[in-house]
Design a protein around this motif. Structure first.
Motif, PDB file in Angstrom:
ATOM      1  N   SER A   1       2.075   4.284   1.865  1.00  9.73           N
ATOM      2  CA  SER A   1       1.039   5.170   2.393  1.00  9.73           C
ATOM      3  C   SER A   1       0.548   6.130   1.323  1.00  9.73           C
ATOM      4  N   SER A   2       1.446   6.555   0.466  1.00 15.35           N
ATOM      5  CA  SER A   2       1.049   7.422  -0.638  1.00 15.35           C
ATOM      6  C   SER A   2       0.067   6.708  -1.556  1.00 15.35           C
ATOM      7  N   LEU A   3       0.396   5.467  -1.918  1.00 14.35           N
ATOM      8  CA  LEU A   3      -0.516   4.688  -2.767  1.00 14.35           C
ATOM      9  C   LEU A   3      -1.824   4.381  -2.049  1.00 14.35           C
ATOM     10  N   ALA A   4      -1.729   4.049  -0.763  1.00 14.74           N
ATOM     11  CA  ALA A   4      -2.931   3.708  -0.003  1.00 14.74           C
ATOM     12  C   ALA A   4      -3.884   4.884   0.104  1.00 14.74           C
ATOM     13  N   SER A   5      -3.366   6.098   0.021  1.00 15.17           N
ATOM     14  CA  SER A   5      -4.229   7.269   0.129  1.00 15.17           C
ATOM     15  C   SER A   5      -5.193   7.384  -1.040  1.00 15.17           C
ATOM     16  N   VAL A   6      -4.877   6.699  -2.142  1.00 15.12           N
ATOM     17  CA  VAL A   6      -5.784   6.747  -3.294  1.00 15.12           C
ATOM     18  C   VAL A   6      -6.315   5.367  -3.681  1.00 15.12           C
ATOM     19  N   LEU A   7      -5.584   4.301  -3.336  1.00 17.75           N
ATOM     20  CA  LEU A   7      -6.017   2.953  -3.706  1.00 17.75           C
ATOM     21  C   LEU A   7      -6.644   2.188  -2.545  1.00 17.75           C
ATOM     22  N   GLY A   8      -6.548   2.741  -1.335  1.00 20.65           N
ATOM     23  CA  GLY A   8      -7.109   2.074  -0.167  1.00 20.65           C
ATOM     24  C   GLY A   8      -6.059   1.304   0.608  1.00 20.65           C
ATOM     25  N   GLU A   9      -6.328   1.092   1.886  1.00 15.87           N
ATOM     26  CA  GLU A   9      -5.370   0.451   2.784  1.00 15.87           C
ATOM     27  C   GLU A   9      -5.074  -0.997   2.396  1.00 15.87           C
ATOM     28  N   ASP A  10      -5.962  -1.628   1.638  1.00 18.40           N
ATOM     29  CA  ASP A  10      -5.733  -3.024   1.257  1.00 18.40           C
ATOM     30  C   ASP A  10      -4.481  -3.198   0.409  1.00 18.40           C
ATOM     31  N   VAL A  11      -4.010  -2.117  -0.217  1.00 19.53           N
ATOM     32  CA  VAL A  11      -2.816  -2.225  -1.046  1.00 19.53           C
ATOM     33  C   VAL A  11      -1.617  -2.654  -0.206  1.00 19.53           C
ATOM     34  N   LYS A  12      -1.626  -2.316   1.083  1.00  8.57           N
ATOM     35  CA  LYS A  12      -0.518  -2.691   1.959  1.00  8.57           C
ATOM     36  C   LYS A  12      -0.468  -4.199   2.179  1.00  8.57           C
ATOM     37  N   LYS A  13      -1.616  -4.855   2.119  1.00 10.98           N
ATOM     38  CA  LYS A  13      -1.657  -6.302   2.304  1.00 10.98           C
ATOM     39  C   LYS A  13      -1.064  -7.033   1.099  1.00 10.98           C
ATOM     40  N   LEU A  14      -1.015  -6.367  -0.032  1.00 14.27           N
ATOM     41  CA  LEU A  14      -0.503  -6.982  -1.257  1.00 14.27           C
ATOM     42  C   LEU A  14       0.995  -6.770  -1.430  1.00 14.27           C
ATOM     43  N   PHE A  15       1.596  -5.946  -0.594  1.00 11.08           N
ATOM     44  CA  PHE A  15       3.012  -5.611  -0.711  1.00 11.08           C
ATOM     45  C   PHE A  15       3.896  -6.816  -0.422  1.00 11.08           C
ATOM     46  N   LEU A  16       4.896  -7.048  -1.279  1.00  7.03           N
ATOM     47  CA  LEU A  16       5.817  -8.163  -1.123  1.00  7.03           C
ATOM     48  C   LEU A  16       7.208  -7.719  -0.691  1.00  7.03           C
ATOM     49  N   LYS A  17       7.802  -6.811  -1.439  1.00 13.43           N
ATOM     50  CA  LYS A  17       9.143  -6.344  -1.118  1.00 13.43           C
ATOM     51  C   LYS A  17       9.388  -4.998  -1.788  1.00 13.43           C
ATOM     52  N   GLY A  18      10.420  -4.294  -1.319  1.00 18.61           N
ATOM     53  CA  GLY A  18      10.704  -2.981  -1.878  1.00 18.61           C
ATOM     54  C   GLY A  18      12.190  -2.680  -1.906  1.00 18.61           C
ATOM     55  N   HIS A  19      12.506  -1.563  -2.560  1.00 20.79           N
ATOM     56  CA  HIS A  19      13.898  -1.114  -2.649  1.00 20.79           C
ATOM     57  C   HIS A  19      13.908   0.393  -2.821  1.00 20.79           C
ATOM     58  N   LYS A  20      14.859   1.047  -2.170  1.00 17.39           N
ATOM     59  CA  LYS A  20      15.031   2.487  -2.342  1.00 17.39           C
ATOM     60  C   LYS A  20      16.464   2.783  -2.749  1.00 17.39           C
ATOM     61  N   THR A  21      16.623   3.560  -3.811  1.00 18.42           N
ATOM     62  CA  THR A  21      17.951   4.042  -4.161  1.00 18.42           C
ATOM     63  C   THR A  21      18.334   5.168  -3.202  1.00 18.42           C
ATOM     64  N   LYS A  22      19.622   5.357  -3.022  1.00 22.08           N
ATOM     65  CA  LYS A  22      20.121   6.431  -2.163  1.00 22.08           C
ATOM     66  C   LYS A  22      21.342   7.073  -2.821  1.00 22.08           C
ATOM     67  N   TRP A  23      21.086   7.781  -3.908  1.00 22.46           N
ATOM     68  CA  TRP A  23      22.191   8.357  -4.673  1.00 22.46           C
ATOM     69  C   TRP A  23      22.926   9.444  -3.898  1.00 22.46           C
ATOM     70  N   LEU A  24      22.229  10.165  -3.039  1.00 22.92           N
ATOM     71  CA  LEU A  24      22.899  11.199  -2.252  1.00 22.92           C
ATOM     72  C   LEU A  24      23.894  10.583  -1.275  1.00 22.92           C
ATOM     73  N   ALA A  25      23.560   9.429  -0.735  1.00 22.78           N
ATOM     74  CA  ALA A  25      24.429   8.760   0.233  1.00 22.78           C
ATOM     75  C   ALA A  25      25.588   8.032  -0.434  1.00 22.78           C
ATOM     76  N   ASP A  26      25.554   7.890  -1.741  1.00 22.06           N
ATOM     77  CA  ASP A  26      26.624   7.239  -2.485  1.00 22.06           C
ATOM     78  C   ASP A  26      27.768   8.248  -2.645  1.00 22.06           C
ATOM     79  N   PRO A  27      28.920   8.025  -2.021  1.00 21.94           N
ATOM     80  CA  PRO A  27      30.011   9.015  -2.090  1.00 21.94           C
ATOM     81  C   PRO A  27      30.577   9.199  -3.482  1.00 21.94           C
ATOM     82  N   PHE A  28      30.278   8.265  -4.388  1.00 20.78           N
ATOM     83  CA  PHE A  28      30.790   8.367  -5.743  1.00 20.78           C
ATOM     84  C   PHE A  28      29.745   8.911  -6.715  1.00 20.78           C
ATOM     85  N   ALA A  29      28.570   9.297  -6.184  1.00 22.11           N
ATOM     86  CA  ALA A  29      27.503   9.859  -7.011  1.00 22.11           C
ATOM     87  C   ALA A  29      27.127  11.261  -6.546  1.00 22.11           C
ATOM     88  N   ARG A  30      26.836  11.394  -5.266  1.00 25.25           N
ATOM     89  CA  ARG A  30      26.462  12.672  -4.640  1.00 25.25           C
ATOM     90  C   ARG A  30      25.077  13.159  -5.073  1.00 25.25           C
TER      91      ARG A  30
END
Length: 442
Positions: free
Chosen positions: A354-383
């Motif tokens: 949605s952040s990208l679509a706000s400047v590149l247009g909604e069509d960017v969502k149609k081009l999306f294939l896959k994603g990944h999010k890191t979660k370092w806070l949730a990692d008990p060995f990273a914090r």
């Protein structure tokens, strides 16, 4: 970077030295000790080495650094020759790339998202330069420490972007928590490199193998007797010295217990070095994505947040088309990163889209294939991502690093002044601790 042990020699009993954590600091120290004939065993809680330095190719089919990504101040960075010359990895001069700015303001009769005008870019750069000048011009000896935010409170939206770049986008915490003295202490030469094959992969290839025991969560360190006893979920191992390389908060909240307890001033130091949070939401697109921003190739992009969009920060930060790939990485730090930690991966990916679509247009969502999010806070060995210094407490980085009784040693990015929060901080303190151990044992 392989997630397997760097060496099969991971069943050593009663080594001279036990190292807790197989990140950059731990592996660097282990290599140094081994070169001096000291037996060492690295205990790692995860099922892989690397800690917060981790490259893998499975997610997107290309090298993807979950954690540290840049060789900051590369002309002075001790990891640069290791990655480029010893590992033989390619270098990408990120410092030559100009940021791209998108604004949500009226201009030439139009309303909505657009590229910033030449004059707006000048104003943005003026705000960044003004903050930089104030930071380096501040006399902390005479006036005492203060926060980056208090030094130059934002006066307009350009100032807010400058503060975000120093705060959540880089340090993983709002600039009102960031020490000016800590900033002034650290290296910042302006030379920034990236590594297409993966920074973490290059570092660990250059360092070489060490004996590692994975899935071994250390619970306590008993240093009351002649030998030190390290208790973990895999049992107890005795040794002559221990090097601890875990994130600051694991020591501060006594998740890792010391028997007897560490000196009061030591614990106070770790409590003044909390973890900031910086995560990546990386999106992969159809190759047609590149046609939406044909001039982008590993460019930072700063997007003014549109009115009405749920937001924590007034700007968003993206890395567009890294190394020419049809991908984008959104950097979320501080409060925003904490909020998104509790959300599903799908929610986080939709937020970045949605952040990208706000400047590149909604069509960017149609081009999306896959994603990944890191979660370092949730990692008990990273914090979190890396540690920042509370205001007026920069000097405690060295207090936290100092050995105890010539048997307990400490290393990690949080414990170095000039390279604090950066990979070389872990590397340098790993070397330093190893040399102190050598002096103590030999």
């Amino acid at each position: 970077m392989s997630t397997k042990p760097l060496s099969s020699n991971s069943d050593m009993t009663n080594p001279d030295v036990i190292i807790i954590g197989a990140g950059i600091a731990g592996v660097t120290a282990a290599r140094t000790l081994m070169q001096h004939g000291i037996s060492v065993l690295v205990l790692e809680a995860r099922d892989r080495i690397g800690g917060r330095a981790y490259t893998e190719q499975k997610t997107f089919g290309v090298p993807y650094d979950h954690g540290c990504t840049w060789l900051h101040s590369a002309d002075e960075n001790p990891l640069s020759p290791l990655v480029r010359d010893k590992a033989g990895f390619d270098i990408f001069d990120f410092g030559e790339r100009e940021p791209i700015y998108f604004v949500h303001r009226s201009g030439e009769g139009n309303q909505g998202a657009r590229r910033a005008s030449e004059q707006e870019v000048i104003e943005i750069e003026k705000a960044e330069d003004a903050l930089y000048d104030d930071l380096w011009g501040y006399d902390a000896v005479k006036n005492g420490d203060t926060s980056i935010h208090n030094l130059r409170p934002p006066r307009d939206n350009w100032d807010q972007l400058a503060q975000l770049r120093k705060g959540p986008f880089e340090a993983g915490v709002h600039s009102d928590h960031l020490s000016v003295i800590d900033y002034q202490t650290q290296y910042e030469t302006g030379t920034e490199w990236m590594v297409p094959q993966g920074l973490a992969a290059g570092i660990f290839k250059a360092l070489g193998p060490v004996p590692v025991k994975l899935k071994t969560v250390v619970e306590s360190i008993d240093w009351q007797g002649h030998d030190i006893k390290v208790q973990s979920n895999q049992g107890t191992i005795a040794c002559r010295a221990v090097l601890v390389t875990v994130p600051t908060e694991i020591i501060a909240d006594e998740t890792l217990m010391f028997l007897p307890a560490l000196p009061q001033e030591k614990m106070a130091a770790f409590n003044e070095l909390p973890m900031g949070v910086l995560d990546k939401i990386t999106l992969q697109f159809d190759p047609a994505f590149k046609s939406l921003i044909p001039d982008a190739n590993t460019n930072e992009a700063y997007l003014e947040t549109p009115k009405g969009m749920k937001q924590t920060d007034s700007w968003h930060s993206h890395l567009l088309c890294p190394f020419g790939a049809p991908m984008s990485t959104m950097f979320v730090g501080g409060d925003l990163a904490r909020d998104l930690t509790s959300e599903s991966d799908e929610v986080a990916q939709d937020f970045a889209l949605s952040s990208l679509a706000s400047v590149l247009g909604e069509d960017v969502k149609k081009l999306f294939l896959k994603g990944h999010k890191t979660k370092w806070l949730a990692d008990p060995f990273a914090r979190g991502g890396y540690a920042y210094s509370n205001i007026g407490k920069n000097h405690l980085r060295e207090v936290a690093r100092q050995p105890v009784d010539d048997r307990l040693f400490f290393a990690g990015e949080a414990l170095h002044g000039k390279w604090a929060s950066m990979a070389p901080g872990a590397y340098e303190t790993g070397h330093q601790a190893a040399n102190e151990i050598i002096k103590s044992l030999l």
